[in-house]
Write a protein that holds these residues in place. Structure first.
Motif, PDB file in Angstrom:
ATOM      1  N   ASN A 254      31.425  60.941  74.453  1.00 51.80           N
ATOM      2  CA  ASN A 254      31.725  59.737  73.680  1.00 51.80           C
ATOM      3  C   ASN A 254      30.486  58.857  73.532  1.00 51.80           C
ATOM      4  OD1 ASN A 254      33.031  57.490  72.485  1.00 51.80           O
ATOM      5  ND2 ASN A 254      33.521  56.666  74.498  1.00 51.80           N
ATOM      6  N   MET A 255      29.784  58.608  74.633  1.00 45.84           N
ATOM      7  CA  MET A 255      28.629  57.716  74.594  1.00 45.84           C
ATOM      8  C   MET A 255      27.497  58.295  73.741  1.00 45.84           C
ATOM      9  SD  MET A 255      28.295  56.004  78.410  1.00 45.84           S
ATOM     10  CE  MET A 255      28.047  57.569  79.255  1.00 45.84           C
ATOM     11  N   ALA A 256      27.185  59.579  73.940  1.00 48.14           N
ATOM     12  CA  ALA A 256      26.061  60.178  73.229  1.00 48.14           C
ATOM     13  C   ALA A 256      26.307  60.226  71.723  1.00 48.14           C
ATOM     14  CB  ALA A 256      25.796  61.585  73.765  1.00 48.14           C
ATOM     15  N   LEU A 257      27.495  60.660  71.318  1.00 48.11           N
ATOM     16  CA  LEU A 257      27.757  60.844  69.894  1.00 48.11           C
ATOM     17  C   LEU A 257      28.073  59.531  69.180  1.00 48.11           C
ATOM     18  CD1 LEU A 257      29.731  64.184  70.143  1.00 48.11           C
ATOM     19  CD2 LEU A 257      27.428  63.847  69.263  1.00 48.11           C
ATOM     20  N   SER A 258      28.763  58.613  69.852  1.00 53.91           N
ATOM     21  CA  SER A 258      29.015  57.315  69.207  1.00 53.91           C
ATOM     22  C   SER A 258      27.709  56.534  69.054  1.00 53.91           C
ATOM     23  CB  SER A 258      30.043  56.499  70.008  1.00 53.91           C
ATOM     24  OG  SER A 258      29.561  56.197  71.303  1.00 53.91           O
ATOM     25  N   ASN A 259      26.810  56.622  70.034  1.00 49.51           N
ATOM     26  CA  ASN A 259      25.506  55.965  69.906  1.00 49.51           C
ATOM     27  C   ASN A 259      24.656  56.626  68.822  1.00 49.51           C
ATOM     28  OD1 ASN A 259      26.326  54.393  72.099  1.00 49.51           O
ATOM     29  ND2 ASN A 259      24.284  54.346  72.956  1.00 49.51           N
ATOM     30  N   SER A 260      24.812  57.930  68.646  1.00 51.58           N
ATOM     31  CA  SER A 260      24.099  58.616  67.568  1.00 51.58           C
ATOM     32  C   SER A 260      24.594  58.123  66.212  1.00 51.58           C
ATOM     33  CB  SER A 260      24.302  60.130  67.686  1.00 51.58           C
ATOM     34  OG  SER A 260      23.769  60.633  68.896  1.00 51.58           O
TER      35      SER A 260
END
Length: 467
Positions: free
Chosen positions: A368-374
């Protein structure tokens, strides 16, 4: 950053962010430990107040985070002047918001605490702590905007060094004010509040000086009158969904803790201790997610679309390995680690029952964190906002209440809904990233620019004499 066209590695960006987050974690732990020497009431007031301050600072995310992403994009596109202007505006606007919050918290500390149902016996302590620390909220605004701007130029080490100094000074001042040591008066909770504000003031001054030299052209004091309406609209376009997203997260966490409190003090204590153990996994994952956001924003701004697309997956796999290994270590030694916090067998047993679930939670949180920040890095912040609104409120809160409280599944049911929320947001973010909506739009813009650039020489050649 000396060369804004040079790609910055994920590790170079991530490790200073992790150190900074880890030091903030240690600062909170040291605060709690030292304040506990005053009284349990003082600990309760500090804990309550920090939740209040965290909720209030969501207003600052709107400007600071939106500006940070845009700074990275503009630098990647070699538009250093626009990046500089955005950084200046983020500081001035955030400071203005911070002043309003400071006035409100300094003027009405008791009324705010009473409205939030703090017990009457704690109101005198809350009046002291909230008025002083809350009165310095403008410093939090400055620290947030300054460090975010500096970090998104690629300089993640600067804020880290300042965090180290801030932690050292804070612990020393806390010790002096609480115990009357080092020639300081024994002020108790008042001293802790003063220590917090003094450290934030010193950090703000150093960050401000660093900020003046962050961009290619030095920032002068007169430059803080600068305001560009078009660029500020870009900040708000990206920033306001991030503010809503953070608002949802803060308040769903408050609600989840209130649900757990309904189950009993043992469950609440177990979740609190588990939250401390999980923090190490979270900080590692979050530092990677923040680093990849900076990296992708630079690449996106530079028109390196394919490289930006692949960078998200590389960061995701690295993050998954890191947080899974740490979650497994916690799973193996968690019962012993819980024993360091409490000798209550019931609390240890409840906490131990969550260790296996933490193995499921951390990969979902990392995704969630990696892809939402991307997605945020390329400006797709409205999608992550709406995804957070629906998933957090429907799954992490409403479903958690129904399963954990109404159906009687207790802490296991609530924890299960937290895990489901992370995976739902992570999977939907994955599909959105694979869809490449904003990346395709950027590719089309680059293609249009290239086509336009090729047409001009052809026209000139046709118009040239003798051709």
């Amino acid at each position: 950053m000396a060369d804004h066209g040079k790609k910055i590695s994920l590790w170079v960006l991530a490790w200073p962010i992790f150190i900074e987050l880890f030091l903030q974690f240690l600062l909170g732990a040291a605060d709690t430990l030292m304040v506990s020497r005053i009284s349990d009431d003082a600990v309760a007031v500090v804990g309550f107040s920090n939740q209040l301050f965290q909720a209030v600072t969501t207003l600052l995310v709107t400007v600071a985070s939106g500006a940070g992403i845009l700074i990275a994009q503009k630098l990647g596109a070699r538009q250093a002047g626009d990046a500089r202007t955005i950084g200046i505006m983020s500081v001035t606007v955030s400071a203005g918001i911070g002043i309003l919050l400071s006035v409100m918290l300094y003027t009405f500390p008791t009324e705010i605490a009473a409205m939030l149902k703090l017990p009457d016996t704690l109101l005198p302590l809350a009046q002291t702590y909230i008025s002083i620390v809350g009165g310095g909220m403008v410093l939090v605004a400055l620290m947030s905007s300054l460090s975010t701007a500096i970090r998104n130029t690629g300089n993640t080490k600067g804020p880290m060094y300042i965090a180290i100094g801030m932690n050292v000074v804070h612990v020393i001042l806390n010790y002096g004010f609480i115990f009357g040591a080092l020639g300081l008066p024994k002020w108790g909770l008042l001293g802790v509040a003063v220590s917090t504000v003094v450290c934030r003031l010193l950090a703000s001054i150093v960050l401000f000086i660093m900020f003046l030299y962050t961009f290619e052209r030095r920032i002068a004091i007169r430059d803080f009158k600068t305001f560009n309406g078009k660029l500020f609209q870009e900040i708000l376009r990206i920033g306001w969904p991030l503010g809503i997203n953070m608002f949802c997260w803060v308040f769903t966490q408050l609600l989840i803790f209130s649900f757990i409190a309904m189950l009993g003090t043992s469950e609440l204590a177990a979740r609190t201790y588990m939250n401390t153990l999980e923090s190490f996994c979270f900080m590692l994952g979050y530092s990677i997610a923040l680093a990849v956001q900076i990296q992708i924003a630079h690449l996106f701004g530079a028109g390196k679309i394919k490289e930006a697309y692949g960078t998200a997956y590389r960061a995701l796999w690295i993050g998954l390995v890191v947080v899974t290994v740490n979650a497994f270590v916690i799973y193996l030694f968690g019962r012993h680690l819980l024993g360091l916090f409490t000798s209550n067998d019931d609390i240890i047993a409840i906490g131990a029952s969550l260790l296996g679930m933490n193995l499921l939670l951390q990969p979902g949180k990392m995704m969630n964190m990696a892809l939402s920040n991307s997605l945020n890095a390329v400006g797709d912040t409205r999608y992550t906002m709406w995804l957070a609104v629906f998933s957090m409120w429907l799954i992490a809160t409403a479903l958690a209440y129904w399963v954990g409280i109404e159906l009687g599944w207790g802490l296991i049911g609530i924890y299960g809904c937290m895990i489901l929320d992370e995976y739902v947001r992570g999977i939907f973010s994955l599909f959105r990233w694979r869809g490449r909506k904003y990346l395709r739009m950027a590719e089309q813009r680059e293609a249009d620019k290239a086509a336009a650039a090729s047409v001009v020489p052809a026209i000139r050649k046709q118009a040239a004499p003798g051709v």
